[in-house]
Scaffold this active site. Sequence first.
Site, mmCIF file in Angstrom:
data_model
loop_
_atom_site.group_PDB
_atom_site.id
_atom_site.type_symbol
_atom_site.label_atom_id
_atom_site.label_comp_id
_atom_site.label_asym_id
_atom_site.label_seq_id
_atom_site.Cartn_x
_atom_site.Cartn_y
_atom_site.Cartn_z
ATOM 1 N N GLY A 55 -4.652 -49.431 82.393
ATOM 2 C CA GLY A 55 -4.859 -50.135 81.136
ATOM 3 C C GLY A 55 -5.432 -49.196 80.089
ATOM 4 N N CYS A 82 -5.499 -45.837 88.048
ATOM 5 C CA CYS A 82 -6.048 -45.395 86.754
ATOM 6 C C CYS A 82 -7.245 -46.249 86.348
ATOM 7 C CB CYS A 82 -4.951 -45.383 85.698
ATOM 8 S SG CYS A 82 -3.680 -44.163 86.050
ATOM 9 N N TYR A 83 -7.084 -47.147 85.366
ATOM 10 C CA TYR A 83 -8.188 -48.017 84.977
ATOM 11 C C TYR A 83 -8.705 -48.789 86.186
ATOM 12 C CZ TYR A 83 -10.812 -51.685 82.548
ATOM 13 O OH TYR A 83 -11.804 -52.545 82.133
ATOM 14 N N HIS A 164 -0.303 -42.426 88.297
ATOM 15 C CA HIS A 164 0.613 -43.566 88.440
ATOM 16 C C HIS A 164 1.617 -43.296 89.566
ATOM 17 C CE1 HIS A 164 -0.561 -45.888 84.885
ATOM 18 N NE2 HIS A 164 -0.779 -44.725 84.304
ATOM 19 N N GLU A 166 3.692 -45.385 90.670
ATOM 20 C CA GLU A 166 4.856 -46.246 90.456
ATOM 21 C C GLU A 166 5.942 -45.626 89.591
ATOM 22 O OE1 GLU A 166 1.824 -47.546 87.266
ATOM 23 O OE2 GLU A 166 1.844 -46.671 89.262
ATOM 24 N N GLY A 220 28.188 -67.141 82.257
ATOM 25 C CA GLY A 220 29.230 -66.180 82.615
ATOM 26 C C GLY A 220 28.656 -64.914 83.204
ATOM 27 N N ASP A 223 23.241 -63.623 86.529
ATOM 28 C CA ASP A 223 22.071 -64.430 86.882
ATOM 29 C C ASP A 223 22.407 -65.904 87.048
ATOM 30 O OD1 ASP A 223 20.821 -61.975 86.368
ATOM 31 O OD2 ASP A 223 20.560 -62.514 84.262
ATOM 32 N N LYS A 364 16.917 -57.945 88.100
ATOM 33 C CA LYS A 364 18.380 -58.015 88.111
ATOM 34 C C LYS A 364 18.982 -57.464 89.401
ATOM 35 C CE LYS A 364 20.884 -58.689 84.934
ATOM 36 N NZ LYS A 364 21.643 -59.866 84.435
#
Length: 508
Positions: A55, A82-83, A164, A166, A220, A223, A364
Amino acid sequence: MTERGFIILDFGSQFTQLIARRLREIGYYSEIHAFNYPLDKIKAKNPFGIILSGGPNSVYELNSPRRDIKELLEISPILGVCYGMQLIAHQLGGQVEKSDHREYGLNRIAWRETLGAIPADQQVWMSHGDVVRQAPPGFQVVGVSDSGHVAAIKGPRAWGLQFHPEVSHTFKGTEILRAFAHRECHAEPTWNAPHISEVLLKDIQAKVAPGEHVLCALSGGVDSSVVAALLTKALGHDRVHCVFVDNGLLRKNEFEDVMSAYREIGLNVKGVNASKEFLEALKGKIDPEEKRKAIGRVFIEVFEKSYDHRLNIQFLAQGTLYPDVIESVSSVGGSVTIKSHHNVGGLPEKMKLKLIEPVRELFKDEVRKIGASLGLPAAMLARHPFPGPGLAIRCLGEVTPEKLEVLKNCDDIFISFLREKKLYSEIWQAFCVLLPVKTVGVQGDSRTYDNVLSLRAVTSNDGMTADWYPFDFNFLREVSNQITNKVRGVNRVVYDITSKPPGTIEWE
């Protein structure tokens, strides 16, 4: 969802969603909540572990976001990023202070303790101005940066990382998350497409009582198509009433092609031609938010007329995805709404139907895998994302039938060319944008004053971030020539080389 997994508390990092993605990729369900998510709700979920995101704040500032670390540790092991690491250190007796040497971007850390496949000398991505000067009592410093800063700490039921794991720039960062999940939380990776499908089917059956019916809005796209297939498998063909609306804002020949595909996979689907109503509602509207709201309003009106009201329809189903929710509502509450989404909000309130969104907490690529496990055709699952408001938000300015015709023809040339050159599957999303700008041109020895068209093509995994696709110049030259030669109304073609961020994928 009732699935047990990891809870990520969001303290405002731009990378929070990536933590959830990485955990799911390695087989662990995860969900994001605001940093002040109630303690009793966390306890009720009985998470394997709790992850505190990064953050922009400093833990020693008066109004910085806080959590009681000791309370959280009584529930599950904690990983602070981190934070999050600084918060752990600050609250448990360590020392956090502003650094005289900030670290942003690529860096290297030296591990003092090995973590499986993670190298002892590791490339990582850092973004911090504060540092942990002293680890809390009972914690060990297990990683140090090139600058000598504390990069990783480990203590009873808690890990902290000053970088990080990620982001893709951190080499083998996912392995660190895997090590935390396995070694500290003793969690088994079970989150995969067949398992997700089973969980979703049970959720649907638990929510929709026997005898109740569902109205399913089809766009269409991938999802809503997967949602319709899920509902049909869970409830049966006769209880799921799918509606596919031709709003006049679809791509060339799309209504006919998609209706045929839906019938082939066995959906109970009704096609509705409402082009006139949508175009009338868009008259005079230029602002993209006004266009979205007008389209949403007409969708409600069309749906209300589209089904047999004698049926016991109690739910409206939509293909809302996690990125839709994140862009529309900040998980922390401190950021602005990027744009409203046609399928995020209060449609059911006006229709007096309850909302069911089976894939609301998924990305997705997860939805595509579920579709494959349900046996949907690869061609349907490989379709590029298409926005609910359709070409209305790719036709900048007022939407008219004439502009739509130009845009549809340009889009058809571009997408057909991508397929011909075997590039379609390499790209996350590709489309054309008709700009409200005219320029002078020369065509057939005559002066023209026509529209500018922008091509847009991006690569992405989930739509949360994206980069523009590096076409070969010859490809762009050929597409530009075909469009300007074949489509009346366009005399200049440009290519958008903006990533997300700072831009969004769609222009409006």
